[in-house]
Motif scaffolding. Structure first.
Motif, PDB file in Angstrom:
ATOM      1  N   UNK A  18      -3.433 -45.706 -26.642  1.00 33.97           N
ATOM      2  CA  UNK A  18      -3.415 -44.850 -25.462  1.00 33.97           C
ATOM      3  C   UNK A  18      -3.965 -45.619 -24.273  1.00 33.97           C
ATOM      4  N   UNK A  19      -3.644 -45.132 -23.081  1.00 37.00           N
ATOM      5  CA  UNK A  19      -4.260 -45.683 -21.871  1.00 37.00           C
ATOM      6  C   UNK A  19      -5.534 -44.930 -21.512  1.00 37.00           C
ATOM      7  N   UNK A  20      -5.786 -43.800 -22.169  1.00 38.51           N
ATOM      8  CA  UNK A  20      -7.020 -43.059 -21.911  1.00 38.51           C
ATOM      9  C   UNK A  20      -7.111 -42.559 -20.486  1.00 38.51           C
ATOM     10  N   UNK A  21      -6.107 -41.828 -20.079  1.00 39.85           N
ATOM     11  CA  UNK A  21      -6.055 -41.356 -18.696  1.00 39.85           C
ATOM     12  C   UNK A  21      -7.321 -40.582 -18.343  1.00 39.85           C
ATOM     13  N   UNK A  22      -7.868 -40.884 -17.155  1.00 37.43           N
ATOM     14  CA  UNK A  22      -9.039 -40.176 -16.666  1.00 37.43           C
ATOM     15  C   UNK A  22     -10.365 -40.831 -17.006  1.00 37.43           C
ATOM     16  N   UNK A  23     -10.336 -41.893 -17.817  1.00 36.62           N
ATOM     17  CA  UNK A  23     -11.612 -42.535 -18.161  1.00 36.62           C
ATOM     18  C   UNK A  23     -12.105 -43.395 -16.993  1.00 36.62           C
ATOM     19  N   UNK A  42     -16.691 -40.167 -23.556  1.00 34.98           N
ATOM     20  CA  UNK A  42     -15.425 -39.864 -22.904  1.00 34.98           C
ATOM     21  C   UNK A  42     -15.168 -40.755 -21.700  1.00 34.98           C
ATOM     22  N   UNK A  43     -16.222 -41.209 -21.020  1.00 31.89           N
ATOM     23  CA  UNK A  43     -16.030 -42.083 -19.863  1.00 31.89           C
ATOM     24  C   UNK A  43     -15.451 -43.433 -20.270  1.00 31.89           C
ATOM     25  N   UNK A  44     -15.649 -43.831 -21.524  1.00 30.36           N
ATOM     26  CA  UNK A  44     -15.104 -45.095 -22.018  1.00 30.36           C
ATOM     27  C   UNK A  44     -13.682 -44.952 -22.538  1.00 30.36           C
ATOM     28  N   UNK A  45     -13.394 -43.831 -23.206  1.00 25.93           N
ATOM     29  CA  UNK A  45     -12.126 -43.693 -23.917  1.00 25.93           C
ATOM     30  C   UNK A  45     -11.172 -42.682 -23.303  1.00 25.93           C
ATOM     31  N   UNK A  46     -11.680 -41.694 -22.569  1.00 25.70           N
ATOM     32  CA  UNK A  46     -10.839 -40.593 -22.116  1.00 25.70           C
ATOM     33  C   UNK A  46     -10.928 -39.422 -23.069  1.00 25.70           C
ATOM     34  N   UNK A  47     -10.614 -38.232 -22.576  1.00 26.55           N
ATOM     35  CA  UNK A  47     -10.815 -37.029 -23.383  1.00 26.55           C
ATOM     36  C   UNK A  47      -9.835 -36.920 -24.549  1.00 26.55           C
ATOM     37  N   UNK A  48      -8.560 -37.218 -24.319  1.00 30.14           N
ATOM     38  CA  UNK A  48      -7.573 -37.040 -25.385  1.00 30.14           C
ATOM     39  C   UNK A  48      -7.765 -38.036 -26.534  1.00 30.14           C
ATOM     40  N   UNK A  87     -15.201 -15.022 -20.040  1.00 33.56           N
ATOM     41  CA  UNK A  87     -14.495 -15.842 -19.060  1.00 33.56           C
ATOM     42  C   UNK A  87     -13.997 -17.097 -19.762  1.00 33.56           C
ATOM     43  N   UNK A  88     -13.144 -17.851 -19.075  1.00 35.27           N
ATOM     44  CA  UNK A  88     -12.602 -19.082 -19.642  1.00 35.27           C
ATOM     45  C   UNK A  88     -12.443 -20.121 -18.545  1.00 35.27           C
ATOM     46  N   UNK A  89     -12.619 -21.368 -18.923  1.00 33.97           N
ATOM     47  CA  UNK A  89     -12.445 -22.482 -17.999  1.00 33.97           C
ATOM     48  C   UNK A  89     -11.664 -23.569 -18.725  1.00 33.97           C
ATOM     49  N   UNK A  90     -10.761 -24.239 -18.018  1.00 33.97           N
ATOM     50  CA  UNK A  90      -9.931 -25.262 -18.654  1.00 33.97           C
ATOM     51  C   UNK A  90      -9.541 -26.331 -17.655  1.00 33.97           C
ATOM     52  N   UNK A  91      -9.678 -27.589 -18.071  1.00 31.39           N
ATOM     53  CA  UNK A  91      -9.227 -28.737 -17.283  1.00 31.39           C
ATOM     54  C   UNK A  91      -8.147 -29.451 -18.078  1.00 31.39           C
ATOM     55  N   UNK A  92      -7.031 -28.777 -18.253  1.00 36.71           N
ATOM     56  CA  UNK A  92      -5.920 -29.281 -19.049  1.00 36.71           C
ATOM     57  C   UNK A  92      -4.624 -29.083 -18.273  1.00 36.71           C
ATOM     58  N   UNK A  93      -3.538 -29.676 -18.749  1.00 36.33           N
ATOM     59  CA  UNK A  93      -2.239 -29.385 -18.187  1.00 36.33           C
ATOM     60  C   UNK A  93      -1.829 -27.959 -18.556  1.00 36.33           C
ATOM     61  N   UNK A  94      -1.335 -27.237 -17.575  1.00 35.86           N
ATOM     62  CA  UNK A  94      -0.906 -25.850 -17.775  1.00 35.86           C
ATOM     63  C   UNK A  94      -2.026 -24.985 -18.387  1.00 35.86           C
ATOM     64  N   UNK A  95      -3.155 -24.849 -17.689  1.00 36.63           N
ATOM     65  CA  UNK A  95      -4.286 -24.070 -18.237  1.00 36.63           C
ATOM     66  C   UNK A  95      -3.956 -22.607 -18.487  1.00 36.63           C
ATOM     67  N   UNK A  96      -2.934 -22.093 -17.793  1.00 38.89           N
ATOM     68  CA  UNK A  96      -2.582 -20.687 -18.004  1.00 38.89           C
ATOM     69  C   UNK A  96      -2.179 -20.411 -19.447  1.00 38.89           C
ATOM     70  N   UNK A 117      -7.793 -33.284 -17.085  1.00 38.22           N
ATOM     71  CA  UNK A 117      -8.759 -34.357 -17.342  1.00 38.22           C
ATOM     72  C   UNK A 117     -10.003 -34.291 -16.449  1.00 38.22           C
ATOM     73  N   UNK A 118     -10.091 -33.305 -15.550  1.00 38.93           N
ATOM     74  CA  UNK A 118     -11.237 -33.231 -14.638  1.00 38.93           C
ATOM     75  C   UNK A 118     -12.529 -32.977 -15.397  1.00 38.93           C
ATOM     76  N   UNK A 119     -13.628 -33.501 -14.860  1.00 41.46           N
ATOM     77  CA  UNK A 119     -14.937 -33.169 -15.403  1.00 41.46           C
ATOM     78  C   UNK A 119     -15.312 -31.756 -14.974  1.00 41.46           C
ATOM     79  N   UNK A 120     -15.996 -31.058 -15.850  1.00 48.59           N
ATOM     80  CA  UNK A 120     -16.465 -29.714 -15.518  1.00 48.59           C
ATOM     81  C   UNK A 120     -17.882 -29.830 -14.959  1.00 48.59           C
ATOM     82  N   UNK A 121     -18.025 -29.507 -13.686  1.00 46.64           N
ATOM     83  CA  UNK A 121     -19.317 -29.593 -13.021  1.00 46.64           C
ATOM     84  C   UNK A 121     -20.061 -28.275 -13.153  1.00 46.64           C
ATOM     85  N   UNK A 122     -21.366 -28.313 -12.891  1.00 46.67           N
ATOM     86  CA  UNK A 122     -22.188 -27.109 -13.048  1.00 46.67           C
ATOM     87  C   UNK A 122     -21.702 -25.971 -12.153  1.00 46.67           C
TER      88      UNK A 122
END
Length: 346
Positions: free
Chosen positions: A90-95, A109-115, A256-265, A287-292
């Motif tokens: 993988x290219x590890x998008x977002x790392x 995750x900062x080294x490899x990416x989330x996926x 509640x729900x939170x998602x940083x994925x493609x097509x979160x709906x 791939x976004x980081x979830x901030x406080x």
């Protein structure tokens, strides 16, 4: 430019005549460039690397999430069950790192990416991440010389790496839709590209999806054709993964729900279909980081496994993860093993 991107993405779902007229010439330029690029690689004008191991690309022609990563996990597990030594590149998008990384216990995750990190946790397969997939493949084969097969998570358009098989993931909901290439539509390559791949998985589809695709002219007879479905497991606590719960246990809670994925709906809809009533949803970029500041106020907050790997415990005890797994029908692993003549290794 965020407003423009949002406008164009809405146009992809609900085409507007004025935008179609304006974007059609740009789409033809993009299509011509994509066609020439593929032609140059096929004819050797642009060079590509052949790895000393078969490579199967699991990719897509869409922009954004098509449910590909769960299918990669399902395929890898099926190959492992057949005693095939398989690795993932993988290219590890977002790392953040640009280093070549062999994923292992302790990789962040900062080294490899989330996926890639999620795939490692789910499959325990050898995984390498690099700026190019050929570099990832070379590093992984050097570290694990007994690997028989490399699965490229995404990379259908990465023609600098030669591949032995191409498997495309295509959303079943898009069968029969008229879709253009970027920027007039959501496609990286025209629909006719599907006729040149070895196999197609219609994600979240049924047996009838294959017949519908034939009627739409998307596929040809000598391809492997299949469909996938999604199964959801028991919710588990982010801080204490051994603690599990069923949907009905949250019926009296403000959820509640939170998602940083493609097509979160799709994630939010899955929760609702399981009987979860959501008072708030937060959709972030893939791939976004979830901030406080992103976290919603609720008794219970649901997240995906892809987002869970980005969070360092301990976190608040009200965060619960919804795990999912994919089922591919018919057996894609058998098709790949037979076509590439892979032998079982104990």
């Amino acid at each position: 430019m965020g407003w423009l991107a949002g406008l164009i993405q809405r146009h992809w779902q609900h085409p507007q005549m004025a935008l179609s007229i304006a974007l059609w010439p740009l789409a033809r330029i993009f299509q011509t460039i994509a066609w020439l690029r593929r032609l140059f690689y096929r004819t050797g004008i642009l060079s590509s690397t052949k790895l000393p191991c078969p490579v199967v690309v699991i990719g897509n022609i869409h922009v954004g999430g098509v449910g590909k990563t769960p299918l990669v996990a399902a395929l890898v597990k099926a190959l492992q069950a057949r005693q095939i030594k398989v690795g993932i590149i993988s290219r590890g998008y977002g790392r953040c790192s640009k280093k070549t990384v062999i994923v292992e216990n302790g990789t962040v995750v900062s080294e490899a990416g989330d996926e890639p990190l999620m795939l490692f946790q789910q499959t325990q397969a050898p995984i390498a991440v690099a700026t190019t997939r050929e570099a990832a493949g070379q590093a992984l084969l050097a570290a694990y010389p007994d690997i028989q097969l490399l699965i490229s998570d995404d990379g259908l358009q990465h023609y600098a790496l030669k591949r032995d098989m191409e498997i495309v993931v295509f959303p079943s909901a898009d069968i029969g839709r008229k879709m253009d290439v970027l920027p007039n539509g959501p496609l990286r390559e025209p629909l006719r590209r599907l006729q040149y791949v070895n196999g197609i998985i219609f994600s979240q589809g049924k047996q009838q999806s294959i017949q519908q695709a034939k009627q739409a002219g998307l596929i040809i007879n000598n391809q492997w054709k299949g469909y996938s479905s999604i199964n959801y497991g028991a919710f588990y606590s982010l801080n204490e993964p051994h603690r599990t719960a069923q949907a009905q246990e949250f019926s009296s809670k403000h959820c509640a729900a939170i998602a940083a994925i493609g097509r979160p709906q799709r994630f939010f809809l899955a929760l609702q279909n399981l009987g979860i009533e959501l008072i708030q949803t937060v959709a972030l970029n893939d791939h976004a980081n979830i901030e406080s500041a992103d976290w919603p106020e609720a008794d219970v907050v649901f997240i995906t496994e892809k987002d869970a790997v980005k969070l360092t415990t301990p976190m608040p005890n009200n965060i619960w993860v919804l795990p999912l797994s994919a089922l591919i029908c018919p057996d894609l692993a058998q098709f790949i093993q037979t076509e590439l003549q892979l032998q079982q290794r104990p």
